[in-house]
Motif scaffolding. Sequence first.
Motif, PDB file in Angstrom:
ATOM      1  N   LEU A  18       1.092  -1.074   0.404  1.00  0.00           N
ATOM      2  CA  LEU A  18       0.099   0.487   0.251  1.00  0.00           C
ATOM      3  C   LEU A  18       0.735   0.966  -0.029  1.00  0.00           C
ATOM      4  N   PRO A  19       0.088   2.682  -0.230  1.00  0.00           N
ATOM      5  CA  PRO A  19       1.149   3.508  -0.739  1.00  0.00           C
ATOM      6  C   PRO A  19       1.686   4.049   0.705  1.00  0.00           C
ATOM      7  N   GLU A  20       2.182   4.889   0.755  1.00  0.00           N
ATOM      8  CA  GLU A  20       3.019   5.113   3.111  1.00  0.00           C
ATOM      9  C   GLU A  20       1.726   6.173   2.984  1.00  0.00           C
ATOM     10  N   ASP A  21       1.302   7.175   2.125  1.00  0.00           N
ATOM     11  CA  ASP A  21       1.112   8.002   3.091  1.00  0.00           C
ATOM     12  C   ASP A  21      -0.505   7.031   3.261  1.00  0.00           C
ATOM     13  N   PHE A  22      -1.446   6.236   2.647  1.00  0.00           N
ATOM     14  CA  PHE A  22      -2.779   5.510   2.850  1.00  0.00           C
ATOM     15  C   PHE A  22      -2.297   4.538   4.395  1.00  0.00           C
ATOM     16  N   VAL A  23      -0.781   4.213   4.849  1.00  0.00           N
ATOM     17  CA  VAL A  23      -0.654   3.364   5.522  1.00  0.00           C
ATOM     18  C   VAL A  23      -0.731   4.315   7.124  1.00  0.00           C
ATOM     19  N   GLU A  24       0.050   5.201   6.588  1.00  0.00           N
ATOM     20  CA  GLU A  24       0.173   6.055   7.888  1.00  0.00           C
ATOM     21  C   GLU A  24      -1.528   6.932   8.027  1.00  0.00           C
ATOM     22  N   ASP A  25      -2.230   6.555   7.242  1.00  0.00           N
ATOM     23  CA  ASP A  25      -3.858   7.056   7.896  1.00  0.00           C
ATOM     24  C   ASP A  25      -4.799   6.347   8.435  1.00  0.00           C
ATOM     25  N   ILE A  26      -4.037   4.924   8.074  1.00  0.00           N
ATOM     26  CA  ILE A  26      -5.063   3.835   8.817  1.00  0.00           C
ATOM     27  C   ILE A  26      -4.265   3.309  10.233  1.00  0.00           C
ATOM     28  N   LYS A  27      -3.247   4.051  10.076  1.00  0.00           N
ATOM     29  CA  LYS A  27      -2.413   3.153  11.252  1.00  0.00           C
ATOM     30  C   LYS A  27      -3.324   4.534  12.580  1.00  0.00           C
ATOM     31  N   ARG A  28      -3.622   5.907  11.910  1.00  0.00           N
ATOM     32  CA  ARG A  28      -4.197   6.994  12.568  1.00  0.00           C
ATOM     33  C   ARG A  28      -5.736   6.718  12.784  1.00  0.00           C
ATOM     34  N   TYR A  29      -5.847   6.488  12.131  1.00  0.00           N
ATOM     35  CA  TYR A  29      -7.880   6.153  12.146  1.00  0.00           C
ATOM     36  C   TYR A  29      -8.097   4.958  13.888  1.00  0.00           C
ATOM     37  N   LYS A  30      -8.653   6.093  14.423  1.00  0.00           N
ATOM     38  CA  LYS A  30      -9.687   5.288  15.866  1.00  0.00           C
ATOM     39  C   LYS A  30     -10.396   4.663  16.071  1.00  0.00           C
ATOM     40  N   PHE A  31      -9.931   3.941  16.801  1.00  0.00           N
ATOM     41  CA  PHE A  31     -11.011   2.449  17.594  1.00  0.00           C
ATOM     42  C   PHE A  31     -11.313   2.665  19.030  1.00  0.00           C
ATOM     43  N   ARG A  32     -10.932   2.191  19.604  1.00  0.00           N
ATOM     44  CA  ARG A  32     -11.274   2.992  21.234  1.00  0.00           C
ATOM     45  C   ARG A  32     -12.889   1.854  21.653  1.00  0.00           C
ATOM     46  N   GLY A  33     -12.748   1.427  21.073  1.00  0.00           N
ATOM     47  CA  GLY A  33     -14.300  -0.045  21.848  1.00  0.00           C
ATOM     48  C   GLY A  33     -13.923   1.026  22.946  1.00  0.00           C
ATOM     49  N   SER A  34     -15.774   1.311  23.402  1.00  0.00           N
ATOM     50  CA  SER A  34     -16.412   1.668  24.881  1.00  0.00           C
ATOM     51  C   SER A  34     -17.397   1.057  25.130  1.00  0.00           C
ATOM     52  N   SER A  35     -17.703  -0.483  25.144  1.00  0.00           N
ATOM     53  CA  SER A  35     -19.056  -0.878  25.307  1.00  0.00           C
ATOM     54  C   SER A  35     -18.840  -2.362  25.120  1.00  0.00           C
ATOM     55  N   GLY A  36     -19.966  -2.782  26.065  1.00  0.00           N
ATOM     56  CA  GLY A  36     -19.231  -4.945  26.488  1.00  0.00           C
ATOM     57  C   GLY A  36     -21.405  -4.295  26.321  1.00  0.00           C
ATOM     58  N   LYS A  37     -21.370  -6.261  26.368  1.00  0.00           N
ATOM     59  CA  LYS A  37     -22.882  -6.964  26.322  1.00  0.00           C
ATOM     60  C   LYS A  37     -22.737  -7.734  27.479  1.00  0.00           C
ATOM     61  N   VAL A  38     -23.506  -8.049  28.725  1.00  0.00           N
ATOM     62  CA  VAL A  38     -24.262  -9.211  28.610  1.00  0.00           C
ATOM     63  C   VAL A  38     -25.422  -9.460  28.386  1.00  0.00           C
ATOM     64  N   ASN A  39     -25.218 -11.287  28.269  1.00  0.00           N
ATOM     65  CA  ASN A  39     -26.908 -12.376  27.930  1.00  0.00           C
ATOM     66  C   ASN A  39     -27.533 -13.139  29.213  1.00  0.00           C
ATOM     67  N   MET A  40     -28.468 -12.766  29.418  1.00  0.00           N
ATOM     68  CA  MET A  40     -28.811 -13.932  30.438  1.00  0.00           C
ATOM     69  C   MET A  40     -29.832 -14.705  29.244  1.00  0.00           C
ATOM     70  N   ALA A  41     -29.758 -16.276  30.370  1.00  0.00           N
ATOM     71  CA  ALA A  41     -31.076 -16.574  30.161  1.00  0.00           C
ATOM     72  C   ALA A  41     -31.749 -16.341  31.360  1.00  0.00           C
ATOM     73  N   LEU A  42     -33.398 -16.333  31.385  1.00  0.00           N
ATOM     74  CA  LEU A  42     -34.242 -16.060  33.091  1.00  0.00           C
ATOM     75  C   LEU A  42     -35.639 -17.320  32.926  1.00  0.00           C
ATOM     76  N   ASP A  43     -35.755 -17.445  33.966  1.00  0.00           N
ATOM     77  CA  ASP A  43     -36.622 -18.352  34.438  1.00  0.00           C
ATOM     78  C   ASP A  43     -38.211 -17.304  34.310  1.00  0.00           C
ATOM     79  N   GLY A  44     -37.743 -16.981  34.271  1.00  0.00           N
ATOM     80  CA  GLY A  44     -38.988 -15.810  33.826  1.00  0.00           C
ATOM     81  C   GLY A  44     -38.392 -13.956  33.736  1.00  0.00           C
ATOM     82  N   LEU A  45     -39.535 -13.428  33.729  1.00  0.00           N
ATOM     83  CA  LEU A  45     -39.647 -12.252  33.186  1.00  0.00           C
ATOM     84  C   LEU A  45     -38.915 -10.546  34.141  1.00  0.00           C
ATOM     85  N   PRO A  46     -38.613  -9.858  34.296  1.00  0.00           N
ATOM     86  CA  PRO A  46     -37.802  -8.798  35.604  1.00  0.00           C
ATOM     87  C   PRO A  46     -39.124  -7.832  35.510  1.00  0.00           C
ATOM     88  N   SER A  47     -39.451  -7.358  36.628  1.00  0.00           N
ATOM     89  CA  SER A  47     -40.278  -6.721  37.158  1.00  0.00           C
ATOM     90  C   SER A  47     -40.126  -4.914  36.888  1.00  0.00           C
TER      91      SER A  47
END
Length: 251
Positions: free
Chosen positions: A33-62
């Motif tokens: 790849l072109p060097e300038d493109f590679v530098e742009d991709i290296k600067r691209y920010k991700f920094r994920g900030s979320s998670g997931k919690v999945n649950m199997a339930l015996d009934g419904l929450p109140s």
Amino acid sequence: MVLTNGDEIYADVISSSVDPRLTFMKMVGADQLPEDFVEDIKRYKFRGSSGKVNMALDGLPSLKALPGVGPHLRGAISISPSVDYMERAYDDAKYGRFSRRPYIDIVIPSLTDPSVAPPGKHVMSCFVQYAPYNLKEGNWDDKREEFGDTVVDTIAEHAPNIRELILHRQVLTPLDIERDFGLTEGNIFQGELTLEQLFFLRPAPGWAQYRTPIRNLYMCGSATHPGGGIMGASGRNGAMEILKDFKRGKV
């Protein structure tokens, strides 16, 4: 493309919905790849900030706000009592900690599709913010269950019977999301949706029209305009550009 078992797959056109870091730095290789493109991709920010919690339930929450079973449980349930609450949740993440009282979006899919759980049982999906990919202290493998407990504790403040309903629990940290689903740094939008990474700058200046420096390699995922979300716009836009090039004889 070469698979892990050694098989090679050839195509006249390739459209990648994998994020830019994996597409260009791992699958294509910076030396192609072109060097300038590679530098742009290296600067691209991700920094994920979320998670997931999945649950199997015996009934419904109140819910305290609306006790009992009813149609209100079939929609989205949001734990975000105030702007101040959400700001405090983000304050934790700013300093490298997961939110002690997180913002949570909850859905119970088994109420709209009973086939996903046995009769009388339910599944609950919780989207949780904030959970920074880079923790200031410790690591996500050690903090996973503590994070899950925090989510359950927060839900219990609004649905007191939740603990007695939990049969099984799956906790997905940003690190799990990266390892299990191939989303760099656990970012579900394949990169931050910040001003310097939107519109004609997504994923890199000069390469926002779904084309790439590699001929007949296109991008079509959330790392392209207009970004993530359950709308398919990035994929459709990418497909339209491929068709344009095909009609012009450029493919």
